[in-house]
Design a protein around this motif. Structure first.
Motif, mmCIF file in Angstrom:
data_model
loop_
_atom_site.group_PDB
_atom_site.id
_atom_site.type_symbol
_atom_site.label_atom_id
_atom_site.label_comp_id
_atom_site.label_asym_id
_atom_site.label_seq_id
_atom_site.Cartn_x
_atom_site.Cartn_y
_atom_site.Cartn_z
ATOM 1 N N CYS A 98 0.876 -1.161 0.000
ATOM 2 C CA CYS A 98 0.000 0.000 0.000
ATOM 3 C C CYS A 98 0.900 1.193 0.000
ATOM 4 O O CYS A 98 1.596 1.464 0.957
ATOM 5 C CB CYS A 98 -0.871 0.066 1.239
ATOM 6 S SG CYS A 98 -1.506 1.735 1.462
ATOM 7 N N GLU B 280 -10.360 3.151 0.060
ATOM 8 C CA GLU B 280 -9.009 3.188 -0.495
ATOM 9 C C GLU B 280 -8.922 4.381 -1.420
ATOM 10 O O GLU B 280 -9.938 4.930 -1.856
ATOM 11 C CB GLU B 280 -8.789 1.894 -1.307
ATOM 12 C CG GLU B 280 -7.692 1.003 -0.759
ATOM 13 C CD GLU B 280 -6.321 1.388 -1.242
ATOM 14 O OE1 GLU B 280 -5.828 2.475 -0.882
ATOM 15 O OE2 GLU B 280 -5.718 0.585 -1.966
ATOM 16 N N VAL C 229 -6.604 5.145 -4.845
ATOM 17 C CA VAL C 229 -5.554 4.638 -5.734
ATOM 18 C C VAL C 229 -5.633 5.312 -7.091
ATOM 19 O O VAL C 229 -6.599 5.976 -7.428
ATOM 20 C CB VAL C 229 -5.650 3.104 -5.924
ATOM 21 C CG1 VAL C 229 -5.496 2.379 -4.610
ATOM 22 C CG2 VAL C 229 -6.941 2.704 -6.601
ATOM 23 N N SER D 109 2.857 0.713 -8.878
ATOM 24 C CA SER D 109 1.521 0.052 -8.835
ATOM 25 C C SER D 109 0.433 0.699 -9.705
ATOM 26 O O SER D 109 0.377 0.435 -10.855
ATOM 27 C CB SER D 109 1.039 -0.121 -7.400
ATOM 28 O OG SER D 109 1.118 1.085 -6.691
ATOM 29 N N ARG D 110 -0.454 1.429 -9.303
ATOM 30 C CA ARG D 110 -1.436 2.217 -10.039
ATOM 31 C C ARG D 110 -1.822 1.660 -11.396
ATOM 32 O O ARG D 110 -2.236 2.392 -12.299
ATOM 33 C CB ARG D 110 -0.885 3.638 -10.286
ATOM 34 C CG ARG D 110 -0.228 4.235 -9.114
ATOM 35 C CD ARG D 110 0.973 5.118 -9.467
ATOM 36 N NE ARG D 110 0.792 5.879 -10.685
ATOM 37 C CZ ARG D 110 1.554 5.711 -11.760
ATOM 38 N NH1 ARG D 110 2.494 4.815 -11.766
ATOM 39 N NH2 ARG D 110 1.348 6.435 -12.804
ATOM 40 N N CYS E 11 -14.314 -2.852 -6.392
ATOM 41 C CA CYS E 11 -13.226 -2.218 -7.137
ATOM 42 C C CYS E 11 -13.729 -1.762 -8.499
ATOM 43 O O CYS E 11 -12.979 -1.701 -9.460
ATOM 44 C CB CYS E 11 -12.030 -3.151 -7.265
ATOM 45 S SG CYS E 11 -12.361 -4.691 -8.108
ATOM 46 N N GLY F 243 -8.938 -0.427 -9.445
ATOM 47 C CA GLY F 243 -7.709 -0.929 -8.822
ATOM 48 C C GLY F 243 -8.040 -1.677 -7.548
ATOM 49 O O GLY F 243 -8.921 -1.277 -6.801
ATOM 50 N N GLU G 78 -4.257 -3.379 -3.473
ATOM 51 C CA GLU G 78 -3.885 -3.003 -2.116
ATOM 52 C C GLU G 78 -5.060 -3.003 -1.145
ATOM 53 O O GLU G 78 -4.857 -2.972 0.070
ATOM 54 C CB GLU G 78 -3.261 -1.601 -2.132
ATOM 55 C CG GLU G 78 -2.035 -1.524 -3.026
ATOM 56 C CD GLU G 78 -1.568 -0.096 -3.262
ATOM 57 O OE1 GLU G 78 -0.492 0.059 -3.857
ATOM 58 O OE2 GLU G 78 -2.269 0.842 -2.873
ATOM 59 N N SER G 79 -6.272 -3.007 -1.660
ATOM 60 C CA SER G 79 -7.452 -2.834 -0.800
ATOM 61 C C SER G 79 -7.427 -3.750 0.420
ATOM 62 O O SER G 79 -7.667 -3.320 1.545
ATOM 63 C CB SER G 79 -8.730 -3.132 -1.587
ATOM 64 O OG SER G 79 -8.966 -2.127 -2.530
#
Lengths: 149, 779
Positions: free
Chosen positions: B375, B469, B471, B541-542, B657, B731, B734-735
């Motif tokens: 994260c 989250e 992102v 990431s992203r 998501c 995305g 990471e959640s």
């Protein structure tokens, strides 16, 4: 880490003091000591192999008697290194007459700072190992002093 | 919100919504991946690193003479050698600087002090043991609070006399006066200190590289295991002075990244210097202890939070003060304007008007902190705090934590929702996600069971986390790293045979990019996913929010041109064509159509006059906003009173998501993420003794859960598409890491609340829990 204790030795203060300040005599009782080099009356260098848990390291330790007053007290400073590890220690010893005539009680205290790999991966075992080594060292010293008569 | 929808494309095409099997798995399963250790070049040498045992010391001298006598040892590189070439410091991504090798002072235990280059790894290791460094120890600061005291030893005198303290930066967000007033007026106030310890991503593949300097061509090739090869190339060019176009950074398969492989570590630079020095390829691979002691770390946030509410449980205000322990340098990979990342998303899923957040970055004698742990950008820390505070409030006023959340959620009709710290949430439907999680786990029955067990003296707890989250960083007006804007790109080229090559700007670390990006193209253009292989990668990431959008937009540019070619081939107007994935059909004449493959061929052989040949497009996607995935997790724990052991009996995770590209890959990401949230909640932490020794230098002390300890995850989903994203995706990687820890903490506290336990910091080890139970007279 700080350690301290009292050890009764069946010998006079003069005898005990002479023994513990003579690197050639006391050196053999140091934990894992393989050799002692006397640089001058107050400076020595010891090579010692020390194991903590699954790690063994060969330390080169420089020792210096920074203060002494025969036959009462001495302070010794040590700094040593092994690959990836280091040790810094300060030990203080006071000798007093024992309960029985002709015997001595050694009151001692040591502050030991261990850094690097041994401290990191051996952390949980360092204190126990150190206590064991200290016990063995004093047993050895008492035995040798008694044997010297 | 919608639930499952049927995929638009056929299974043969495999666009969005199909669980297409991951293209990369066969090579991983068969052991045919290529990791950095697999790279062996002719004449390659080995490098190993001398590291300091002291966390803070002056270097009096370095004696390499004994090392150089060892057969096979070719060179020993010290800070003094680097200083001659100005290479002893390098910039960090956060705009601070970091030592490649120290010239005067070491700053943390296991810091690099010298590099030994040898003909084989054994000689290099022997060489390391034979280098003698004479140190003079200095005072060590491991506690960031002590570091801020006026009398504290200044750790970074290199910053100059104006900065003769250990404070790095101050960052704040929100309205302080309004928040103070709201807190003062609040009927109920909850105040807690929450510490999130230093943790390490502990990728199974450690860091490493092979630096290969070709003196004849003046080119440097760096094979490495990095999530951010382009950023590494830029930093290497800045440090070494080599022209950037003469540097090639080649990333192979990555055995775990999670953020730990974003920074530029001194070992990389040293391997490059070694290769430049000896003119041969040089390999450097960290061992496990080096990885756990000297890489950059995550978290290490000391949070103080105050929450104000009405007696009825309506939240009115939140105030947060945080000390961020960054170690001896700020090497975080946060966007330049956000030194504490996106920590001010800390108002979470809740609708209240007043918030103020401040963070102070502090130096200590530790390795650099502040990198990601699955994260980026401090969202985990934010969620950890708000979700615990909400639970404590619920307990304090005697309201069910689920009910309290329901009454405070931002409602669906309030989106886009402006938070008191300035974010604009694009979409959300929090109540539905929590209700779904409650239904899946049987919440009401669990509360009954808990009451019965408590009456019998058994400890059972139920914990909730309803996280939001953030992102997809981010819009270029606000987001850059050392000046590089955080857009991302995709270049698609359709070949005459109807095959596709796409080049994307993000680097896969095992997330399945080869598959999901192919599916986006399949969705948009109707090429089946087998024909869309993927090439080069770059940044962090992203991926889906930014590069996925670029891929969709590039596909749409291709589709526009394909429509023109189809109209030309079918001799009709563009407006007369209907598109379905894979073909254009003339309206009203289902037998008159051209497939995308036929159009591809025509693009090179029979395109309209005046049109350029070829079928390709590039898109640099600059997102208009971030995306805000969310979810509700519920955890049930049982605590063994005699041992303090916490067992996660059940864990339900409902994630949203947005639109889903590949359900199987999303599920996999959530399972992995949950496990990486479970781990720090119960096992992982890096602690230091007062001398700065890392106390978790092996996997004996840094505990990772294995499949044996990991609970069975129960997953569910809702789908609330992002309104501004081309394919409505948000995305997901990471959640679960963000959302899971507070659910587990809240469950453990819930099990012990009646004993007077309000809070417990992670990791909730058996020793820690037992000590609390013992103090309360239960164990």
């Amino acid at each position: 880490m700080e350690f301290s204790g009292a050890v009764d030795i069946p010998a006079t203060r003069d005898h005990v003091f002479a023994f513990v300040t003579d690197p050639n005599r006391v050196g053999a009782c140091g934990p894992g000591v393989e050799s002692i080099e006397v640089i001058d009356a107050t400076h020595f260098r010891a090579k010692a192999k020390v194991g903590v848990g699954f790690i063994t390291a060969r330390f080169v330790v420089d020792l210096e008697i920074t203060e002494q007053r025969a036959p009462d007290m001495a302070i010794i400073k040590a700094r040593g290194q092994a690959p990836g590890s280091a040790v810094d220690a300060l030990g203080r010893m006071n000798l007093v007459d024992g309960a029985e005539p002709g015997t001595t009680t050694m009151l001692w205290a040591a502050e030991v700072n261990l850094s690097g790999m041994l401290a990191s991966v051996g952390a949980r075992m360092v204190e126990g190992t150190a206590n064991k080594m200290i016990g063995q060292a004093f047993d050895c010293m008492r035995a040798k002093i008694v044997a010297e008569g | 919100m919608t639930t499952e929808t049927e995929p638009r494309t056929s299974a043969a095409i495999g666009g969005m919504g199909h669980s297409v099997k991951r293209k990369e798995d066969p090579r991983f399963i068969r052991g045919a991946g290529e990791y950095i250790e697999d790279v062996v070049l002719p004449g390659m040498l080995w490098m190993d690193i001398v590291r300091t045992p002291y966390a803070h010391a002056t270097i009096k001298s370095i004696d390499a003479s004994e090392a150089l006598k060892i057969p096979g040892v070719l060179a020993v590189i010290t800070g003094a050698d680097l200083e001659k070439a100005g290479l002893h410091w390098m910039p960090t991504l956060a705009g601070d600087k970091q030592m490649v090798l120290p010239t005067t002072t070491v700053m943390y235990q296991a810091q690099e002090v010298a590099a030994v280059v040898a003909t084989n790894r054994y000689a290099a290791a022997d060489g390391v043991a034979a280098v003698f460094v004479d140190y003079e120890p200095l005072p060590v600061i491991v506690d960031p609070h002590k570091s801020l005291r006026p009398d504290a030893f200044v750790l970074r005198p290199d910053r100059g006399p104006d900065k003769a303290n250990n404070h790095i930066w101050h960052w704040e967000s929100g309205d302080k006066a309004a928040t103070d007033a709201a807190l003062a007026a609040a009927e109920v106030r909850v105040s807690e200190d929450i510490y999130i310890p230093r943790i390490h991503v502990a990728s199974i593949e450690t860091c490493g590289c092979v630096a290969d300097w070709d003196a004849v061509r003046g080119q440097l090739t760096l094979h490495m295991t990095s999530q951010a090869p382009h950023a590494i190339r830029t930093v290497l060019a800045l440090v070494s002075g080599l022209p950037e176009q003469n540097i090639r950074v080649k990333t192979h398969d990555i055995g775990g990244g999670f953020g730990g492989k974003v920074p530029v570590y001194p070992g990389y630079v040293l391997a490059v210097v070694a290769s430049l020095t000896v003119g041969k390829p040089v390999k450097w691979i960290e061992d496990r202890s080096e990885n756990l002691q000297a890489d950059s770390f995550a978290r290490d946030y000391h949070i103080h939070a105050e929450l104000g509410a009405t007696k009825a449980g309506k939240i009115t205000s939140l105030k947060v003060k945080t000390i961020a322990d960054h170690g001896y340098t700020d090497a975080a990979a946060d966007p330049s304007k956000f030194p504490a990342g996106l920590f001010n998303v800390i108002t979470g899923s809740y609708d209240f008007p007043n918030a103020f957040v401040e963070v102070d970055g502090v130096y200590t004698n530790k390795p650099p902190g502040g990198v990601a742990y699955r994260c980026s950008f401090r969202v985990t820390e934010a969620v950890h705090a708000i979700e615990q505070m909400v639970d404590i409030l619920a307990h304090d006023i005697g309201k069910d934590p689920a009910q309290l959340r329901m009454e405070n959620f931002i409602q669906p009709e309030q989106f886009p929702y402006k938070t008191p710290t300035g974010w604009e949430y694009d979409s959300g439907n929090y109540g539905v996600a929590l209700q779904k999680a409650m239904d899946m786990i049987g919440y009401a029955d669990l509360r009954k069971e808990q009451a019965e067990k408590r009456a019998r003296g058994e400890l059972m707890g139920i914990g909730i986390s309803s996280f939001t989250e953030i992102v997809g960083a981010g819009p270029s007006k606000d987001f850059d790293i050392i000046g590089i804007k955080m857009f991302d790109s995709c270049e698609i080229r359709v070949h005459p045979t109807g095959k596709v090559t796409a080049r994307i700007g993000v680097q896969s670390q095992g997330q399945g990019h080869e598959t999901t990006f192919a599916q986006i193209i399949a969705e948009e253009l109707g090429f089946d996913t087998d024909t869309a292989p993927y090439g080069l990668g770059t940044y962090a990431s992203r991926s889906t929010p930014v590069a996925g959008a670029a891929t969709a937009m590039a596909s749409r540019k291709i589709l526009d041109k394909a429509r023109k070619i189809a109209a030309h081939l079918l001799e009709c107007a563009e407006d007369d064509l209907d598109w379905e994935p894979g073909k254009f059909t003339v309206k009203g004449s289902p037998d008159r159509f051209k497939t995308i493959q036929e159009i591809s061929f025509a693009a090179y052989t029979n395109h309209p006059q005046g049109m350029e040949a070829g079928l390709e497009a590039v898109d640099y996607y600059d997102p208009p906003n971030l995306t805000f995935p969310f979810g509700s997790y519920i955890c049930v724990v049982d605590i063994d009173k005699t041992t303090g052991q916490v067992t996660v009996r059940r864990f339900v995770a409902v994630d949203d998501c947005g639109n889903i590209i590949n359900p199987m890959i999303v599920d996999g990401q959530i399972h992995g993420g949950l496990t990486m949230g479970f781990a720090p909640a119960l096992y992982e932490s890096i602690t230091y003794d007062e001398l700065g020794n890392n106390q978790a230098g092996t996997f004996m002390d840094y505990l990772l859960p294995t499949a044996v300890e990991t609970p069975r995850w129960e997953t569910g989903k809702t789908i609330t598409p992002s309104p501004h994203h081309p394919i409505g995706a948000k995305g997901v990687g990471e959640s679960a890491t963000v959302g899971a820890p507070p659910a587990i903490v809240n469950a453990v506290v819930d099990a012990m609340w009646h004993l007077g336990v309000r809070k417990i910091d992670i990791p909730m080890t058996p020793q820690k829990v037992w000590a609390i139970l013992h103090e309360k007279g239960v164990a």
